[in-house]
Design a protein around this motif. Structure first.
Motif, PDB file in Angstrom:
ATOM      1  N   VAL A  88       6.801   5.714   5.272  1.00  0.00           N
ATOM      2  CA  VAL A  88       8.087   6.133   4.727  1.00  0.00           C
ATOM      3  C   VAL A  88       9.026   4.949   4.481  1.00  0.00           C
ATOM      4  O   VAL A  88      10.158   5.139   4.034  1.00  0.00           O
ATOM      5  CB  VAL A  88       8.746   7.173   5.676  1.00  0.00           C
ATOM      6  N   PHE A  89       8.561   3.727   4.708  1.00  0.00           N
ATOM      7  CA  PHE A  89       9.449   2.569   4.535  1.00  0.00           C
ATOM      8  C   PHE A  89      10.097   2.487   3.153  1.00  0.00           C
ATOM      9  O   PHE A  89      11.299   2.180   3.054  1.00  0.00           O
ATOM     10  CB  PHE A  89       8.724   1.260   4.844  1.00  0.00           C
ATOM     11  N   PRO A  90       9.392   2.736   2.052  1.00  0.00           N
ATOM     12  CA  PRO A  90      10.065   2.678   0.740  1.00  0.00           C
ATOM     13  C   PRO A  90      11.254   3.632   0.644  1.00  0.00           C
ATOM     14  O   PRO A  90      12.229   3.339  -0.049  1.00  0.00           O
ATOM     15  CB  PRO A  90       8.949   3.060  -0.238  1.00  0.00           C
ATOM     16  N   GLN A  91      11.187   4.771   1.334  1.00  0.00           N
ATOM     17  CA  GLN A  91      12.312   5.704   1.336  1.00  0.00           C
ATOM     18  C   GLN A  91      13.421   5.216   2.272  1.00  0.00           C
ATOM     19  O   GLN A  91      14.604   5.343   1.963  1.00  0.00           O
ATOM     20  CB  GLN A  91      11.845   7.105   1.767  1.00  0.00           C
ATOM     21  N   ILE A  92      13.036   4.636   3.397  1.00  0.00           N
ATOM     22  CA  ILE A  92      14.033   4.104   4.334  1.00  0.00           C
ATOM     23  C   ILE A  92      14.914   3.077   3.635  1.00  0.00           C
ATOM     24  O   ILE A  92      16.141   3.115   3.724  1.00  0.00           O
ATOM     25  CB  ILE A  92      13.339   3.447   5.549  1.00  0.00           C
ATOM     26  N   ILE A  93      14.283   2.153   2.946  1.00  0.00           N
ATOM     27  CA  ILE A  93      15.010   1.055   2.311  1.00  0.00           C
ATOM     28  C   ILE A  93      15.848   1.550   1.131  1.00  0.00           C
ATOM     29  O   ILE A  93      16.793   0.888   0.702  1.00  0.00           O
ATOM     30  CB  ILE A  93      14.034  -0.051   1.853  1.00  0.00           C
ATOM     31  N   VAL A 122      16.188  13.131   2.076  1.00  0.00           N
ATOM     32  CA  VAL A 122      17.467  12.463   1.752  1.00  0.00           C
ATOM     33  C   VAL A 122      17.378  11.769   0.395  1.00  0.00           C
ATOM     34  O   VAL A 122      18.292  11.874  -0.434  1.00  0.00           O
ATOM     35  CB  VAL A 122      17.840  11.443   2.855  1.00  0.00           C
ATOM     36  N   VAL A 123      16.270  11.071   0.161  1.00  0.00           N
ATOM     37  CA  VAL A 123      16.097  10.364  -1.116  1.00  0.00           C
ATOM     38  C   VAL A 123      16.001  11.357  -2.266  1.00  0.00           C
ATOM     39  O   VAL A 123      16.620  11.172  -3.324  1.00  0.00           O
ATOM     40  CB  VAL A 123      14.845   9.463  -1.059  1.00  0.00           C
ATOM     41  N   ALA A 124      15.250  12.429  -2.065  1.00  0.00           N
ATOM     42  CA  ALA A 124      15.088  13.438  -3.120  1.00  0.00           C
ATOM     43  C   ALA A 124      16.412  14.104  -3.462  1.00  0.00           C
ATOM     44  O   ALA A 124      16.669  14.449  -4.622  1.00  0.00           O
ATOM     45  CB  ALA A 124      14.069  14.491  -2.686  1.00  0.00           C
ATOM     46  N   LYS A 137       0.841  -1.203   0.000  1.00  0.00           N
ATOM     47  CA  LYS A 137       0.000   0.000   0.000  1.00  0.00           C
ATOM     48  C   LYS A 137       0.874   1.251   0.000  1.00  0.00           C
ATOM     49  O   LYS A 137       0.603   2.213  -0.735  1.00  0.00           O
ATOM     50  CB  LYS A 137      -0.910  -0.004   1.225  1.00  0.00           C
ATOM     51  N   HIS A 138       1.936   1.234   0.795  1.00  0.00           N
ATOM     52  CA  HIS A 138       2.808   2.403   0.877  1.00  0.00           C
ATOM     53  C   HIS A 138       3.665   2.582  -0.381  1.00  0.00           C
ATOM     54  O   HIS A 138       4.044   3.702  -0.715  1.00  0.00           O
ATOM     55  CB  HIS A 138       3.692   2.295   2.117  1.00  0.00           C
ATOM     56  N   ILE A 139       3.945   1.485  -1.064  1.00  0.00           N
ATOM     57  CA  ILE A 139       4.656   1.585  -2.348  1.00  0.00           C
ATOM     58  C   ILE A 139       3.737   2.215  -3.398  1.00  0.00           C
ATOM     59  O   ILE A 139       4.146   3.093  -4.164  1.00  0.00           O
ATOM     60  CB  ILE A 139       5.122   0.187  -2.821  1.00  0.00           C
ATOM     61  N   ALA A 140       2.487   1.772  -3.411  1.00  0.00           N
ATOM     62  CA  ALA A 140       1.530   2.251  -4.410  1.00  0.00           C
ATOM     63  C   ALA A 140       1.065   3.674  -4.148  1.00  0.00           C
ATOM     64  O   ALA A 140       0.738   4.411  -5.084  1.00  0.00           O
ATOM     65  CB  ALA A 140       0.322   1.307  -4.458  1.00  0.00           C
ATOM     66  N   HIS A 141       1.061   4.073  -2.887  1.00  0.00           N
ATOM     67  CA  HIS A 141       0.556   5.403  -2.525  1.00  0.00           C
ATOM     68  C   HIS A 141       1.566   6.119  -1.630  1.00  0.00           C
ATOM     69  O   HIS A 141       1.421   6.125  -0.395  1.00  0.00           O
ATOM     70  CB  HIS A 141      -0.795   5.290  -1.816  1.00  0.00           C
ATOM     71  N   PRO A 142       2.614   6.711  -2.226  1.00  0.00           N
ATOM     72  CA  PRO A 142       3.644   7.416  -1.442  1.00  0.00           C
ATOM     73  C   PRO A 142       3.039   8.539  -0.601  1.00  0.00           C
ATOM     74  O   PRO A 142       2.038   9.146  -0.987  1.00  0.00           O
ATOM     75  CB  PRO A 142       4.578   7.983  -2.522  1.00  0.00           C
ATOM     76  N   SER A 143       3.665   8.787   0.533  1.00  0.00           N
ATOM     77  CA  SER A 143       3.185   9.828   1.436  1.00  0.00           C
ATOM     78  C   SER A 143       3.222  11.199   0.770  1.00  0.00           C
ATOM     79  O   SER A 143       4.196  11.569   0.126  1.00  0.00           O
ATOM     80  CB  SER A 143       4.050   9.856   2.704  1.00  0.00           C
ATOM     81  N   GLN A 144       2.136  11.927   0.933  1.00  0.00           N
ATOM     82  CA  GLN A 144       2.042  13.289   0.406  1.00  0.00           C
ATOM     83  C   GLN A 144       2.001  14.313   1.546  1.00  0.00           C
ATOM     84  O   GLN A 144       1.704  15.483   1.323  1.00  0.00           O
ATOM     85  CB  GLN A 144       0.769  13.432  -0.446  1.00  0.00           C
ATOM     86  N   LYS A 145       2.309  13.855   2.752  1.00  0.00           N
ATOM     87  CA  LYS A 145       2.259  14.738   3.916  1.00  0.00           C
ATOM     88  C   LYS A 145       3.263  15.882   3.763  1.00  0.00           C
ATOM     89  O   LYS A 145       4.419  15.645   3.414  1.00  0.00           O
ATOM     90  CB  LYS A 145       2.577  13.930   5.181  1.00  0.00           C
ATOM     91  N   PRO A 146       2.838  17.115   4.012  1.00  0.00           N
ATOM     92  CA  PRO A 146       3.777  18.246   3.915  1.00  0.00           C
ATOM     93  C   PRO A 146       4.959  18.079   4.865  1.00  0.00           C
ATOM     94  O   PRO A 146       4.806  17.579   5.982  1.00  0.00           O
ATOM     95  CB  PRO A 146       2.904  19.445   4.318  1.00  0.00           C
ATOM     96  N   ILE A 147       6.135  18.474   4.414  1.00  0.00           N
ATOM     97  CA  ILE A 147       7.334  18.419   5.243  1.00  0.00           C
ATOM     98  C   ILE A 147       7.242  19.487   6.337  1.00  0.00           C
ATOM     99  O   ILE A 147       6.938  20.649   6.047  1.00  0.00           O
ATOM    100  CB  ILE A 147       8.603  18.665   4.396  1.00  0.00           C
ATOM    101  N   ALA A 171      15.530  16.293  13.846  1.00  0.00           N
ATOM    102  CA  ALA A 171      14.566  16.290  12.747  1.00  0.00           C
ATOM    103  C   ALA A 171      13.633  15.102  12.885  1.00  0.00           C
ATOM    104  O   ALA A 171      13.938  14.121  13.561  1.00  0.00           O
ATOM    105  CB  ALA A 171      15.294  16.227  11.401  1.00  0.00           C
ATOM    106  N   ASP A 172      12.484  15.198  12.221  1.00  0.00           N
ATOM    107  CA  ASP A 172      11.530  14.098  12.159  1.00  0.00           C
ATOM    108  C   ASP A 172      11.938  13.202  10.993  1.00  0.00           C
ATOM    109  O   ASP A 172      11.876  13.620   9.826  1.00  0.00           O
ATOM    110  CB  ASP A 172      10.115  14.643  11.955  1.00  0.00           C
ATOM    111  N   LEU A 173      12.331  11.984  11.292  1.00  0.00           N
ATOM    112  CA  LEU A 173      12.826  11.094  10.244  1.00  0.00           C
ATOM    113  C   LEU A 173      11.755  10.741   9.211  1.00  0.00           C
ATOM    114  O   LEU A 173      12.080  10.421   8.066  1.00  0.00           O
ATOM    115  CB  LEU A 173      13.399   9.822  10.862  1.00  0.00           C
ATOM    116  N   ASN A 174      10.490  10.811   9.585  1.00  0.00           N
ATOM    117  CA  ASN A 174       9.429  10.552   8.607  1.00  0.00           C
ATOM    118  C   ASN A 174       9.506  11.542   7.446  1.00  0.00           C
ATOM    119  O   ASN A 174       9.183  11.210   6.303  1.00  0.00           O
ATOM    120  CB  ASN A 174       8.059  10.646   9.281  1.00  0.00           C
TER     121      ASN A 174
END
Length: 229
Positions: free
Chosen positions: A162-167, A129-131, A30-40, A120-123
């Protein structure tokens, strides 16, 4: 639910979950298909912008120490890797600002300086970091909060949005816990994204974190998951 076992001054993990969470793969997909759109969050964006300048100007190995707490592990990793830039990140200003004197001074050999501690909030931080495509070689996640109740699976890193970004961060990921099931779940979650890892016991000689020292003194086994891409 299992009975709480007291070993030394540290309680063993108590959980109502007998094995890998039955919905884990579904959650990861689900998290792979729908990446988080939460504002930083603004404070994390500002902290990232400041440390990103240091990273972009650095030529060499970058090591990320996530959930670094008081920064003991960050300092020890910096001491062990003097040519690397080691960055520790934790959400708590109180923990980040605590001083760990025993690592600051290396038996008269000088101060350990090749590290930075970032609040910082790692979420949010992981996404940045990925971007920014940080060239992280090793990514440490040492003794994260286990959230052992089954209903809290999505509060564990491998169940989070945020797991897809963590990995995606790091050529190697080194995760340690005193709860074997946490590592087994992270291993399964990583496999959903086609990454493989090995789990082994930790032979504690010089504890990397205060938690590792506490668990070791209490007679608890610590475990490590190593994912090499």
């Amino acid at each position: 639910m299992n009975n709480t076992e007291i070993t030394g001054d540290s309680k063993a993990i108590v959980t109502n979950q007998p094995g890998i969470h039955e919905k884990l793969a579904e959650i990861v997909n689900k998290h792979i298909a729908h990446p988080s759109q939460k504002p930083i969050q603004a404070h994390t964006q500002q902290a990232f912008d400041e440390i990103n300048k240091v990273v972009q100007a650095f030529i060499g190995e970058v090591i990320l120490d996530s959930c670094c707490g008081v920064g003991q592990s960050t300092r020890l990793l910096a001491k062990q890797n003097p040519a690397a830039l080691v960055i520790g990140v934790d959400k708590s200003a109180h923990r980040i600002n605590r001083n760990v004197d025993e690592v600051e001074h290396d038996n008269g050999q000088g101060k350990v300086e090749n590290y930075h501690l970032v609040r910082a909030d790692l979420n949010d931080f992981y996404r940045l970091v990925v971007a920014a495509n940080w060239p992280v070689t090793k990514h440490y996640i040492l003794y994260p909060n286990p959230w052992p109740k089954a209903k809290h699976v999505q509060r564990r890193w491998h169940g989070s949005a945020v797991f897809p970004q963590i990995i995606a961060v790091g050529q190697e990921i080194i995760l340690r816990s005193n709860w074997l099931l946490y590592l087994e779940e992270f291993q399964v979650a990583a496999s959903v994204l086609s990454f493989k890892g090995d789990i082994s016991t930790v032979n504690v000689t010089q504890p990397l974190t205060p938690f590792e020292a506490k668990f070791h003194a209490s007679g608890q086994q610590c475990w490590q998951l190593h994912i090499c891409k």
